[in-house]
Design a protein around this motif. Structure first.
Motif, short mmCIF file in Angstrom:
data_model
loop_
_atom_site.label_atom_id
_atom_site.label_comp_id
_atom_site.label_asym_id
_atom_site.label_seq_id
_atom_site.Cartn_x
_atom_site.Cartn_y
_atom_site.Cartn_z
N VAL A 202 44.05 11.92 27.20
CA VAL A 202 42.81 11.13 27.18
C VAL A 202 42.62 10.42 28.51
CG1 VAL A 202 41.69 9.11 26.15
CG2 VAL A 202 42.72 10.85 24.67
N LEU A 203 43.67 9.77 28.98
CA LEU A 203 43.58 9.00 30.22
C LEU A 203 43.29 9.87 31.44
CD1 LEU A 203 46.55 6.55 29.60
CD2 LEU A 203 44.15 5.88 29.92
N THR A 204 43.75 11.11 31.42
CA THR A 204 43.58 11.98 32.59
C THR A 204 42.40 12.94 32.44
OG1 THR A 204 45.27 13.50 31.70
CG2 THR A 204 45.99 11.84 33.28
N ASP A 205 41.56 12.72 31.42
CA ASP A 205 40.34 13.51 31.23
C ASP A 205 39.22 12.88 32.07
OD1 ASP A 205 38.00 14.70 30.40
OD2 ASP A 205 38.39 14.47 28.25
N PRO A 206 38.70 13.61 33.07
CA PRO A 206 37.65 13.04 33.93
C PRO A 206 36.38 12.66 33.20
CG PRO A 206 38.65 14.96 34.97
CD PRO A 206 39.15 14.93 33.56
N SER A 207 36.19 13.16 31.97
CA SER A 207 34.98 12.81 31.22
C SER A 207 34.91 11.33 30.86
CB SER A 207 34.90 13.64 29.93
OG SER A 207 34.75 15.02 30.23
N TYR A 208 36.04 10.62 30.98
CA TYR A 208 36.06 9.19 30.65
C TYR A 208 35.75 8.31 31.86
CZ TYR A 208 37.96 9.94 25.98
OH TYR A 208 38.13 10.31 24.67
N THR A 209 35.33 8.89 32.96
CA THR A 209 34.97 8.11 34.14
C THR A 209 33.88 7.09 33.81
OG1 THR A 209 35.55 9.94 35.61
CG2 THR A 209 34.06 8.27 36.49
N GLY A 210 34.12 5.85 34.20
CA GLY A 210 33.14 4.78 33.97
C GLY A 210 33.24 4.13 32.61
N GLN A 211 34.30 4.47 31.83
CA GLN A 211 34.39 3.94 30.49
C GLN A 211 35.66 3.10 30.28
OE1 GLN A 211 33.89 7.68 28.30
NE2 GLN A 211 31.77 7.11 27.87
N LEU A 212 35.61 2.26 29.27
CA LEU A 212 36.73 1.45 28.81
C LEU A 212 37.12 2.03 27.46
CD1 LEU A 212 35.08 -2.03 29.52
CD2 LEU A 212 36.32 -0.58 31.14
N VAL A 213 38.30 2.61 27.35
CA VAL A 213 38.66 3.39 26.17
C VAL A 213 39.54 2.58 25.22
CG1 VAL A 213 39.82 5.46 25.33
CG2 VAL A 213 38.48 5.55 27.44
N THR A 214 39.11 2.51 23.97
CA THR A 214 39.87 1.87 22.89
C THR A 214 40.47 2.95 22.00
OG1 THR A 214 38.29 0.03 22.87
CG2 THR A 214 39.74 0.27 20.96
N LEU B 237 31.38 26.82 32.93
CA LEU B 237 30.83 25.50 33.22
C LEU B 237 31.68 24.45 32.50
CD1 LEU B 237 27.04 26.33 32.59
CD2 LEU B 237 28.31 26.51 34.74
N SER B 238 32.33 23.58 33.26
CA SER B 238 33.33 22.68 32.69
C SER B 238 32.73 21.44 32.05
CB SER B 238 34.31 22.25 33.79
OG SER B 238 33.79 21.16 34.53
N ASN B 239 33.62 20.66 31.46
CA ASN B 239 33.29 19.33 30.98
C ASN B 239 33.07 18.38 32.16
OD1 ASN B 239 36.31 19.54 31.40
ND2 ASN B 239 36.09 17.33 31.12
N GLY B 240 32.66 17.16 31.86
CA GLY B 240 32.47 16.17 32.90
C GLY B 240 31.91 14.88 32.31
N PRO B 241 31.80 13.83 33.11
CA PRO B 241 31.41 12.52 32.61
C PRO B 241 29.90 12.24 32.68
CG PRO B 241 32.13 12.32 34.87
CD PRO B 241 32.26 13.78 34.52
N GLY B 242 29.49 11.25 31.88
CA GLY B 242 28.20 10.63 32.07
C GLY B 242 26.99 11.36 31.51
N ASP B 243 25.84 10.96 32.03
CA ASP B 243 24.53 11.43 31.60
C ASP B 243 24.19 12.74 32.29
OD1 ASP B 243 21.88 11.80 30.97
OD2 ASP B 243 21.20 9.84 31.68
N PRO B 244 24.03 13.83 31.55
CA PRO B 244 23.71 15.11 32.19
C PRO B 244 22.40 15.07 32.98
CG PRO B 244 23.40 15.25 29.82
CD PRO B 244 24.12 13.97 30.09
N ALA B 245 21.44 14.28 32.50
CA ALA B 245 20.15 14.21 33.19
C ALA B 245 20.25 13.50 34.53
CB ALA B 245 19.13 13.49 32.30
N GLY C 102 25.35 0.43 33.93
CA GLY C 102 25.44 1.40 32.84
C GLY C 102 25.54 2.82 33.32
N LEU C 103 25.61 3.77 32.36
CA LEU C 103 25.80 5.19 32.68
C LEU C 103 24.52 6.00 32.67
CD1 LEU C 103 29.06 5.96 30.63
CD2 LEU C 103 28.86 5.44 33.07
N VAL C 104 23.51 5.54 31.97
CA VAL C 104 22.28 6.34 31.82
C VAL C 104 21.60 6.54 33.17
CG1 VAL C 104 20.00 6.42 30.75
CG2 VAL C 104 21.96 5.56 29.45
N GLY C 105 21.32 7.80 33.48
CA GLY C 105 20.61 8.13 34.71
C GLY C 105 21.47 8.20 35.95
#
Length: 370
Positions: free
Chosen positions: A40-52, A231-239, A149-152
């Motif tokens: 979980v910690l080394t998954d780049p999709s969590y960039t910008g987040q605080l994980v509980t 096409l891989s996973n990744g963080p944040g808002d796709p738009a 925030g992450l949107v946009g």
């Protein structure tokens, strides 16, 4: 060391830092996996987040070199109920606290993670600030609210590789051409924040994989004459991601495509669809998904806060999988072109292996196209 956690809804919680002084701001989310915290910690999709983590005891089996899913740690902070400083596992090469300190990530314990999870489920994922230095509750809440925030925002540019590399054996090797070896299929993998286990599985399935930066043009990819594009996973808002959707659109119909997570969302946008933000997202290794093509239910690993709107997709795209908790879109395929994708993580790491068959489906698409 005392820490304060301030949420944008005005909630303030106290905790203890087990990594020393620090401060982190981001989107607070929860993960329901009972194990797999290093992945979980080394998954780049969590960039910008605080994980509980909802599981109460974390750190009991330590960390090791084999469970890395990228070259670093990506959440800005890690929140747990109880930290175990003395791991007991034959694979462990260190403890969690030292691991977090190595990457400059704040770790806090001693908070009511059950209450926090219920609040996030009710209110939704929120902006939050965690600090050991600012003990003014009003200031902590105000600063959390002021975060952008992450949107946009384009979070992919923070984690994607800057130059191409080959995946050979169990690791990355600098280079711009496909690896040499017995693999039958040449696969270009777009790095939007790729997890290593996706590359491991593609290699084990008989692919020679070249990983390319997120903004690599379709013309450059096609010039390499790949058998397939991943096409891989990744963080944040796709738009909010720049320079990707147009290239994915140019590849459609020209080469078999398989997308996961953010890659799935990029395909949805390339089809002409839209995406939206989920209330609190899906994160954990126990998420039920129904395969509409077979009627079977898979227990899946997931980590996403955005989703493709099925109503926005053209008639040429078929929905193949749905989430059984909220009915959201979890998979789709094009009716005419060799392209399919899923919102969840069939490469697991961590999580169940139910969906690994999707990598075989990608192999079959390339076989049919060859």
């Amino acid at each position: 060391m005392k820490a304060l956690i301030g949420l944008e809804d005005g909630t303030v919680m106290t905790a203890r830092s087990f990594t020393g002084p620090g401060e982190a701001v981001g989107e607070i989310v929860f993960n329901t996996s009972m194990s797999g915290y290093q992945e979980v910690l080394t998954d780049p999709s969590y960039t910008g987040q605080l994980v509980t983590m909802t599981y109460p005891l974390i750190g009991n089996y330590g960390v090791n070199n084999e469970d890395m899913e990228s070259a670093g740690v990506h959440p800005r902070a890690f929140l747990i109920r109880e930290y175990q400083d003395w791991p007991s596992n034959y694979r462990a090469t260190g403890n969690l606290a030292d691991f977090l300190k190595q990457y400059g990530v704040l770790g806090v314990e001693g908070l009511d993670t059950r209450m926090l999870t219920r609040k996030i489920r009710t209110t939704g994922a929120m902006k939050a600030l965690i600090t050991t230095t600012d003990m003014d509750p009003a200031s902590v809440v105000r600063r959390a609210r002021n975060w952008a925030g992450l949107v946009g925002r384009d979070m992919v540019e923070r984690v994607a590789c800057a130059a191409s590399y080959r995946w050979e054996g169990e690791g990355p090797v600098t280079g711009s051409g496909f690896p040499q070896g017995p693999g039958r299929f040449k696969v270009i993998a777009y790095d939007f924040g790729i997890k290593y286990n996706q590359l491991r599985l593609l290699t084990r399935k008989g692919c020679r994989v070249l990983v390319v930066p997120a903004t690599t043009s379709a013309e450059e990819v096609l010039a390499l004459r790949p058998d397939g594009v991943f096409l891989s996973n990744g963080p944040g808002d796709p738009a909010g991601v720049r320079g990707v959707v147009g290239n994915v659109g140019k590849l459609l119909g020209k080469v078999p495509i398989f997308g996961i997570c953010l890659g799935h969302q990029m395909l949805g946008l390339a089809y002409g669809g839209t995406t939206y933000k989920l209330k609190f997202g899906h994160r954990g290794g126990n998420q039920p998904v129904k395969d509409l093509l077979t009627g079977k239910v898979e227990i899946t690993s997931q980590n996403h806060g955005f989703c493709v709107d099925p109503k926005s997709l053209p008639s040429s795209v078929e929905v193949t999988h749905i989430n059984l908790n909220d009915g959201s879109l979890e998979g789709m395929r094009h009716r005419e072109w060799p392209a399919f994708s899923v919102q969840y993580h069939p490469e697991y790491a961590p999580g169940p292996h139910d969906a690994e068959y999707l990598f075989d489906r990608f192999i079959q698409l390339m076989e049919q196209a060859s």
